[in-house]
Design an enzyme around this catalytic site. Structure first.
Site, PDB file in Angstrom:
ATOM      1  CG  HIS A  13      -1.960   1.157   1.306  1.00 21.56           C
ATOM      2  ND1 HIS A  13      -3.204   0.966   1.410  1.00 21.56           N
ATOM      3  CD2 HIS A  13      -1.829   2.605   0.940  1.00 21.56           C
ATOM      4  CE1 HIS A  13      -3.946   2.076   1.363  1.00 21.56           C
ATOM      5  NE2 HIS A  13      -2.987   3.081   1.222  1.00 21.56           N
ATOM      6  CG  HIS A  15      -0.611   7.089  -1.244  1.00 26.41           C
ATOM      7  ND1 HIS A  15      -1.778   7.199  -1.859  1.00 26.41           N
ATOM      8  CD2 HIS A  15      -0.957   6.370   0.229  1.00 26.41           C
ATOM      9  CE1 HIS A  15      -2.920   6.500  -1.034  1.00 26.41           C
ATOM     10  NE2 HIS A  15      -2.223   6.066   0.091  1.00 26.41           N
ATOM     11  NE  ARG A  17       0.749  11.914  -2.479  1.00 27.74           N
ATOM     12  CZ  ARG A  17      -0.367  11.504  -1.634  1.00 27.74           C
ATOM     13  NH1 ARG A  17      -1.265  10.840  -2.164  1.00 27.74           N
ATOM     14  NH2 ARG A  17      -0.291  11.981  -0.212  1.00 27.74           N
ATOM     15  CG  ASN A  41      -5.064   8.473  -3.403  1.00 31.78           C
ATOM     16  OD1 ASN A  41      -3.848   7.752  -4.028  1.00 31.78           O
ATOM     17  ND2 ASN A  41      -5.062   9.028  -2.240  1.00 31.78           N
ATOM     18  CE  LYS A  95      -7.691   2.030  -0.634  1.00 26.18           C
ATOM     19  NZ  LYS A  95      -6.417   2.933  -0.446  1.00 26.18           N
ATOM     20  CG  HIS A 134      -9.830   4.480   3.104  1.00 29.37           C
ATOM     21  ND1 HIS A 134      -8.500   5.428   3.358  1.00 29.37           N
ATOM     22  CD2 HIS A 134     -10.503   4.883   4.269  1.00 29.37           C
ATOM     23  CE1 HIS A 134      -8.403   5.981   4.278  1.00 29.37           C
ATOM     24  NE2 HIS A 134      -9.759   5.936   4.934  1.00 29.37           N
ATOM     25  CG  HIS A 168      -4.987   2.154   5.718  1.00 33.78           C
ATOM     26  ND1 HIS A 168      -6.214   2.235   5.947  1.00 33.78           N
ATOM     27  CD2 HIS A 168      -4.793   2.958   4.622  1.00 33.78           C
ATOM     28  CE1 HIS A 168      -6.945   2.815   4.987  1.00 33.78           C
ATOM     29  NE2 HIS A 168      -6.071   3.218   4.046  1.00 33.78           N
ATOM     30  CG  ASP A 240      -1.901   4.681   3.881  1.00 37.44           C
ATOM     31  OD1 ASP A 240      -1.741   5.131   2.709  1.00 37.44           O
ATOM     32  OD2 ASP A 240      -2.681   5.245   4.949  1.00 37.44           O
ATOM     33  CG  HIS A 244       0.555  15.012   1.957  1.00 35.04           C
ATOM     34  ND1 HIS A 244      -0.570  15.439   1.138  1.00 35.04           N
ATOM     35  CD2 HIS A 244      -0.022  14.024   2.648  1.00 35.04           C
ATOM     36  CE1 HIS A 244      -1.564  14.407   1.295  1.00 35.04           C
ATOM     37  NE2 HIS A 244      -1.240  13.662   2.048  1.00 35.04           N
ATOM     38  CB  ALA A 256      -4.769  12.797   6.124  1.00 35.75           C
TER      39      ALA A 256
HETATM   40  O1  DOR Z   1      -3.507   9.647   5.680  1.00 37.85           O
HETATM   41  C1  DOR Z   1      -3.675   9.359   4.498  1.00 37.85           C
HETATM   42  N1  DOR Z   1      -3.269   9.671   3.372  1.00 37.85           N
HETATM   43  N2  DOR Z   1      -4.769   8.378   4.375  1.00 37.85           N
HETATM   44  C2  DOR Z   1      -5.474   7.851   2.894  1.00 37.85           C
HETATM   45  O2  DOR Z   1      -6.122   7.200   2.896  1.00 37.85           O
HETATM   46  C3  DOR Z   1      -4.839   8.606   1.772  1.00 37.85           C
HETATM   47  C4  DOR Z   1      -3.270   9.221   2.059  1.00 37.85           C
HETATM   48  C5  DOR Z   1      -2.910  10.324   0.950  1.00 37.85           C
HETATM   49  O3  DOR Z   1      -3.050   9.845  -0.086  1.00 37.85           O
HETATM   50  O4  DOR Z   1      -2.480  10.943   1.389  1.00 37.85           O
HETATM   51 ZN    ZN Z   2      -3.256   4.994   1.432  1.00 41.95          ZN
END
Ligand code: DOR
Ligand code: ZN
Length: 335
Positions: A13, A15, A17, A41, A95, A134, A168, A240, A244, A256
């Site tokens: 899992h 991310h 980007r 996402n 997902k 999720h 998660h 996860d 950011h 988040a």
């Molecule tokens: O904290 C999170 N950040 N939870 C998620 O489900 C998505 C993720 C994100 O894409 O930043």
């Molecule tokens: Zn995630």
């Protein structure tokens, strides 16, 4: 010096980007992991065969110096049979996000009507495409995951041939579901094995530990630790890790996501070592995922050493968990 070797680590899992962020971040996972399940996402989300192919190409191009298998996912919508047949060979999972529940999930599912979802989920069962979820409602933030259990039960009962992965998980309620339904599996992050809500908001607010689902109570963490440390065969590691930019975390309106990718294996060694369970880490971080997903990535041997390692303050403008702090394990070599 104490060392521990991991073979073919997998992050189920992740991310990554897109654009410059992808270029900066992907090499950090590709350095120590053999592969990762890549979340869809993006803005806009990954919803077509063209999106999947193009995103995979961009990921591969971002890691020119390492072998790294991006296991691609599609953003859940009610897709038809012909479309699912056409993408099945290009994805590892689909997902599902409840609409608006987390970062870039606005186009997600807004009502869990089994009959509306049935054609898609039955076709996924038939094609052997797992559903990653999720699992949070829009209720009170500490109860969202526990409230979602009835939806997991609904899906697990109605689609017994569908592999459903509770992503998660953060609660004892989710752990308890694992042995209740044969077709339910779970990923666990490393930060949820370490922190509780106290670490996020018990003292000065820690934006870099804020994520969805939010870290819960000590008894929840204990339940997660139990299944991770014993490497329960239905549980696998998924970081996860969610990068950011620093200004989006250190602001009023904190995004988040906890960024752990470059230190995930080091932290996992520490957690398993502290509980005298290092021998089970291989299953948690690779073997279980291979079995559950039926995947096998390229060989990678990662040797970790128990010695102090100072976590960088930032990776290209993204602040990791434990930035500037000393952790107990370091990566010694990767082959
Ligand atoms: O904290 C999170 N950040 N939870 C998620 O489900 C998505 C993720 C994100 O894409 O930043
Ligand atoms: Zn995630």
């Amino acid at each position: 010096m104490k060392t521990h070797t991991l073979l073919m680590p997998l992050d189920m899992h992740l991310h990554l980007r897109d654009g410059v962020m992808l270029e900066n971040i992907a090499p950090l996972s590709a350095y120590s992991f053999s592969g990762a399940l890549v979340m869809p996402n993006l803005v806009p989300p990954v919803t077509s065969l063209e999106d999947i192919k193009a995103y995979k190409e961009r990921i591969v191009a971002a890691v020119p110096n390492d072998y790294f298998e991006p296991y691609m996912t599609l953003f859940y919508k009610n897709y038809d049979k012909a479309f699912l047949e056409s993408v099945a060979g290009h994805i590892t999972a689909i997902k599902l996000y409840p609409a608006g529940i987390t970062t870039n999930s606005e186009g997600g599912v807004s009502s869990f009507n089994v009959e509306e979802m049935r054609p898609t989920l039955e076709m996924m069962s038939l094609l052997g495409i797992p559903l990653c979820v999720h699992g949070e409602t829009d209720g009170f933030v500490m109860d969202r995951e526990a409230e979602f259990m009835s939806i997991y039960e609904l899906l697990a009962k109605n689609f017994p041939k569908l592999k459903i992965i509770m992503e998660h998980i953060t609660t004892k309620a989710a752990v308890d579901m694992l042995d209740k339904y044969e077709n339910l599996y779970a990923t666990v992050t490393v930060h949820h094995l370490i922190i509780t809500l106290d670490d996020v908001a018990g003292g000065m607010l820690k934006p870099h530990l804020f994520c969805k689902p939010i870290a819960k109570r000590p008894e929840d963490r204990e339940a997660l630790l139990k299944v991770a440390l014993e490497a329960h065969p239905k549980v696998m590691f998924g970081s996860d890790s969610a990068p950011h930019p620093q200004h989006k975390k250190e602001s009023c309106g904190c995004a988040a996501g906890v960024f752990t990718a470059p230190i995930a294996l080091q932290l996992l060694c520490d957690v398993f070592d502290k509980h005298d369970k290092l021998e089970n880490l291989q299953a948690f971080v690779s073997d279980n995922a291979q079995n559950i997903y039926g995947i096998c990535a390229e060989f990678k041997e990662v040797v970790l050493e128990k010695r102090p390692f100072v976590v960088p303050e930032s990776y290209s403008g993204v602040v990791p968990m434990y930035a500037g702090e000393t952790i107990n394990w370091a990566i010694e070599s990767v082959e």
